[in-house]
Design a protein around this motif. Structure first.
Motif, PDB file in Angstrom:
ATOM      1  N   SER A 151       1.325  -1.400  -0.065  1.00  0.00           N
ATOM      2  CA  SER A 151      -0.259  -0.084   0.170  1.00  0.00           C
ATOM      3  C   SER A 151       1.053   1.418   0.522  1.00  0.00           C
ATOM      4  O   SER A 151       2.118   1.174   0.637  1.00  0.00           O
ATOM      5  N   LEU A 152       0.578   2.280  -0.588  1.00  0.00           N
ATOM      6  CA  LEU A 152       1.167   3.040  -0.676  1.00  0.00           C
ATOM      7  C   LEU A 152       0.202   4.950  -0.822  1.00  0.00           C
ATOM      8  O   LEU A 152      -0.862   4.954  -1.231  1.00  0.00           O
ATOM      9  N   SER A 153       0.213   6.108   0.267  1.00  0.00           N
ATOM     10  CA  SER A 153       0.352   6.852   0.199  1.00  0.00           C
ATOM     11  C   SER A 153       0.637   8.496   0.219  1.00  0.00           C
ATOM     12  O   SER A 153       1.982   7.742   0.477  1.00  0.00           O
ATOM     13  N   ARG A 154      -0.019   9.353   0.555  1.00  0.00           N
ATOM     14  CA  ARG A 154       0.603  10.366   0.583  1.00  0.00           C
ATOM     15  C   ARG A 154      -0.521  11.439   0.575  1.00  0.00           C
ATOM     16  O   ARG A 154      -1.561  11.510  -0.004  1.00  0.00           O
ATOM     17  N   SER A 155      -0.228  12.933   1.231  1.00  0.00           N
ATOM     18  CA  SER A 155      -0.844  13.547   1.179  1.00  0.00           C
ATOM     19  C   SER A 155      -0.230  14.558   1.658  1.00  0.00           C
ATOM     20  O   SER A 155       1.410  14.940   2.159  1.00  0.00           O
ATOM     21  N   GLY A 156      -0.802  16.120   1.582  1.00  0.00           N
ATOM     22  CA  GLY A 156       0.007  17.486   2.175  1.00  0.00           C
ATOM     23  C   GLY A 156       0.232  17.700   0.760  1.00  0.00           C
ATOM     24  O   GLY A 156       0.357  17.137  -0.898  1.00  0.00           O
ATOM     25  N   GLY A 157       0.577  19.664   0.330  1.00  0.00           N
ATOM     26  CA  GLY A 157       0.925  19.334  -1.343  1.00  0.00           C
ATOM     27  C   GLY A 157      -0.904  19.741  -1.662  1.00  0.00           C
ATOM     28  O   GLY A 157      -1.040  19.933  -1.318  1.00  0.00           O
ATOM     29  N   ARG A 158      -0.218  19.285  -3.134  1.00  0.00           N
ATOM     30  CA  ARG A 158      -0.829  19.406  -3.882  1.00  0.00           C
ATOM     31  C   ARG A 158      -1.896  18.512  -4.410  1.00  0.00           C
ATOM     32  O   ARG A 158      -3.026  18.392  -5.621  1.00  0.00           O
ATOM     33  N   THR A 159      -1.053  17.488  -3.638  1.00  0.00           N
ATOM     34  CA  THR A 159      -1.738  16.019  -4.192  1.00  0.00           C
ATOM     35  C   THR A 159      -2.058  15.465  -3.257  1.00  0.00           C
ATOM     36  O   THR A 159      -0.622  14.802  -2.248  1.00  0.00           O
ATOM     37  N   ASP A 160      -2.813  14.288  -2.875  1.00  0.00           N
ATOM     38  CA  ASP A 160      -3.387  13.078  -2.096  1.00  0.00           C
ATOM     39  C   ASP A 160      -3.473  12.155  -3.023  1.00  0.00           C
ATOM     40  O   ASP A 160      -4.572  12.582  -4.171  1.00  0.00           O
ATOM     41  N   LEU A 161      -3.031  11.049  -2.739  1.00  0.00           N
ATOM     42  CA  LEU A 161      -2.650   9.968  -2.884  1.00  0.00           C
ATOM     43  C   LEU A 161      -2.356   8.663  -2.391  1.00  0.00           C
ATOM     44  O   LEU A 161      -2.286   8.789  -1.619  1.00  0.00           O
ATOM     45  N   SER A 162      -3.563   7.421  -3.502  1.00  0.00           N
ATOM     46  CA  SER A 162      -3.576   6.323  -2.106  1.00  0.00           C
ATOM     47  C   SER A 162      -3.770   5.311  -3.257  1.00  0.00           C
ATOM     48  O   SER A 162      -4.707   5.384  -4.058  1.00  0.00           O
ATOM     49  N   MET A 163      -3.125   4.034  -2.840  1.00  0.00           N
ATOM     50  CA  MET A 163      -3.350   2.861  -3.789  1.00  0.00           C
ATOM     51  C   MET A 163      -2.398   1.744  -3.469  1.00  0.00           C
ATOM     52  O   MET A 163      -2.088   2.046  -2.184  1.00  0.00           O
ATOM     53  N   GLY A 164      -3.022   1.148  -3.537  1.00  0.00           N
ATOM     54  CA  GLY A 164      -2.419  -0.933  -3.195  1.00  0.00           C
ATOM     55  C   GLY A 164      -2.451  -1.958  -4.250  1.00  0.00           C
ATOM     56  O   GLY A 164      -3.115  -1.497  -5.423  1.00  0.00           O
ATOM     57  N   TYR A 165      -2.091  -2.768  -4.401  1.00  0.00           N
ATOM     58  CA  TYR A 165      -1.681  -4.115  -5.577  1.00  0.00           C
ATOM     59  C   TYR A 165      -1.671  -4.934  -4.620  1.00  0.00           C
ATOM     60  O   TYR A 165      -0.757  -4.942  -3.455  1.00  0.00           O
ATOM     61  N   ASN A 166      -2.110  -6.441  -5.313  1.00  0.00           N
ATOM     62  CA  ASN A 166      -1.712  -7.354  -4.718  1.00  0.00           C
ATOM     63  C   ASN A 166      -1.713  -8.630  -5.501  1.00  0.00           C
ATOM     64  O   ASN A 166      -2.445  -8.663  -6.410  1.00  0.00           O
ATOM     65  N   LEU A 167      -0.035  -9.165  -5.681  1.00  0.00           N
ATOM     66  CA  LEU A 167      -0.599 -10.500  -6.136  1.00  0.00           C
ATOM     67  C   LEU A 167      -0.857 -11.486  -5.494  1.00  0.00           C
ATOM     68  O   LEU A 167       0.063 -12.348  -4.856  1.00  0.00           O
TER      69      LEU A 167
END
Length: 470
Positions: free
Chosen positions: A65-81
């Motif tokens: 799982s990967l996320s970031r917040s703050g600044g101009r972009t909020d993003l979240s994503m996840g991957y599973n194999l």
């Protein structure tokens, strides 16, 4: 045709590129892995005891799982194999991918934004075959990829009004050739203008929506509406409102069905007697007849309740379920009648959902029930779908807990004069072994009662899992 999962991963890479253009902020990256061993006494979901095949299945799940917040972009994503290795029949061995990513980028401060998303997962082509989360047993599955980009502009006119104009493009792609014709591309324009803080006793709003969905096999559906709303705030806790407008819709329908171009109206009230309770209800009329809506939420000390009822007109893409909102929804839904035809369709959805969840001391629990009636505009046969899901957890010790779940899904489809009932019951124990490791042992029983010849089945399985995050 390219594999949809690879396109979804490329969409995820695009989300990362967009977010990297913003000022650097802290990223949170959590890799994870788990290994499981499952024994099942009916991997092929056979009806006759003599045809059942038992199987041992080794499973490896790895992802992040990967996320970031703050600044101009909020993003979240996840991957599973997910890798599945069958000891008795290696012809069943498979690898499944699951991906989901969402981002919001503020291009111009407090004015211009861009939402983007991409996803991929395997789903059952016929939702009556089993439960969607079951990837171990046999079933006709297909990969489903979705992509969406939605730029929008927000404007504040002082204390007088606020507005938003949004454009959305989204597409759905299916890997299995038997449902490829149901892939779709959708374009939507939405614009709204609502009263600002200077309107305290009387509020107002104007909303315009245009939505067009085009399917791979050539079918199109269009929904367009313009609505005006007036609200009277009688007290800080109670208000009444009335709304009306015109809709212009274009889609395939059977002879004798009501003209979808018509005026509409609704009138209702909103009541918030306390910070823990809210109620909104309305009655109205659309081209298909009387229509009703209800949203009720109440929070007790140790539990919360929610009741919702809605009636909408919906375009389908036939593979996975979705929560329905107002207007013409063109997101994919699950429609098992795809076994018989790939022609996209439009239906009137009447859905009631009741849910309650709570926690007290060492016990947490939840119950959710839903009923949906689908009335198809082409007259190919109506559908009723009912579901009930319950779960409970009990903390046996500081690092050990017990869990149980019960699922039921009942379907009644006129298109093939078939009724199905699916049941699943599970019990499990889980224990935290260390700061980043845990183990679990689960027993699961599932059953289907069906009008389909040889469609009944029962299955028992036991799964042991060891999980870790890094």
């Amino acid at each position: 045709m390219s594999r949809p999962w690879s396109g979804a991963l490329l969409g995820g890479a695009a989300l990362l590129i967009l977010s990297s253009q913003a000022t650097a902020n802290r990223w949170e990256f959590t890799p994870r892995a788990s290994v499981s061993q499952t024994y099942t006494d009916n991997v092929n979901l056979a009806s006759d005891a003599g045809d059942k095949e038992s199987e041992s299945v080794s499973q490896l799940n790895t992802g992040f799982s990967l996320s970031r917040s703050g600044g101009r972009t909020d993003l979240s994503m996840g991957y599973n194999l997910q890798g599945l290795a069958y000891w008795g029949d290696d012809g069943r061995n498979t690898v499944n991918h699951t991906f989901s990513g969402n981002s919001t980028t503020e291009v111009l401060s407090e004015t211009f934004f861009v939402d983007a998303s991409a996803s991929y997962r395997d789903r059952l082509v016929d939702g009556r075959d089993g439960f969607a989360d079951d990837t171990i047993t046999d079933g006709n599955r297909t990969g489903v990829a979705t992509y969406r980009v939605s730029p929008y502009w927000r404007q504040q006119f002082g204390q007088f009004a606020s507005s938003e104009v949004r454009y959305s493009w989204d597409t759905t792609d299916y890997e299995d050739s038997s449902v490829e014709g149901s892939g779709s591309e959708s374009n939507r324009v939405q614009a709204s203008l609502n009263s600002g803080p200077q309107f305290t006793t009387i509020g107002w709003g104007l909303t315009y929506s245009w939505d067009e969905a085009e399917f791979e096999e050539g079918t199109k559906s269009t929904f367009e509406s313009l609505e005006g709303l007036l609200r009277l705030n009688l007290t800080p806790q109670f208000s009444v409102y009335a709304a009306g407008g015109e809709e212009r819709n274009d889609f395939e329908r059977a002879e004798g069905r009501n003209d979808p171009d018509d005026t509409f109206w609704r009138a209702g009230f909103t009541w918030t007697p306390t910070t823990r309770t809210s109620l909104d209800a309305y009655q109205g009329e659309r081209f298909f007849g009387d229509t009703y809506g209800l949203t009720l939420n109440h929070r007790f000390r140790h539990a919360s309740w929610s009741v919702a009822y809605s009636e909408t007109i919906t375009t389908q893409s036939r593979v996975e379920p979705v929560d329905f909102g107002a207007g013409g929804v063109t997101e994919p839904i699950e429609d098992p009648s795809d076994l018989f035809e790939i022609v996209p369709d439009v239906f009137i959805s009447r859905q009631l959902t009741v849910s309650v969840s709570g926690q007290k001391s060492k016990v947490s629990w939840s119950v959710r029930g839903a009923r949906q009636e689908r009335e198809y505009e082409t007259g190919r046969g109506d559908q009723d779908v009912n579901s009930l899901t319950t779960s409970a957890s009990y903390q046996l010790a500081p690092r050990t807990s017990a869990q149980s779940t019960l699922q039921w899904q009942g379907t009644d489809y006129e298109v093939d004069n078939r009724k199905d009932d699916l049941y699943a019951l599970s019990f499990g124990l889980s224990r935290t072994l260390g700061p980043r490791t845990s183990a679990s042992l689960t027993y699961r029983y599932q059953q289907r009662d069906s009008d389909l010849p040889d469609g009944d089945y029962e299955e028992n399985r036991v799964t042991a899992t060891l999980s870790a995050t890094f």
